[in-house]
Design a protein around this motif. Sequence first.
Motif: not given
Length: 66
Positions: A12-14, A18-25, A43-48
Motif C-alpha cells: 500500500x505505501x508504494x 505512485x498515486x501521489x505522484x500522479x501515476x495511474x497506469x 517506494x522500495x526495491x521490492x515494489x520496483x
Amino acid sequence: MNEFDSLKGIAKPARRALAGAGYERLEQLTKVTEAELLRLHGMGPRAIEQIRQALAEKGLSFASSS
C-alpha cells in the motif's frame, strides 16, 4: 481505482506513492527511471522489482538512466 491497485504484491505505501505522484497506469512508468521512482516516499526495491515484472509482461520497461 488505478492500475497499480490490481497488481498483486505491491504494498500500500508504494501504491500511495505512485498515486501521489500522479501515476495511474504502467505505461506512464516507461518515461521514468527506477532511480526516480525510488525517490518517492513509500517506494522500495521490492515494489520496483514487482513493477519491473509487470512492465515486462506487457513488453515494457522503465526509462533508461542514461
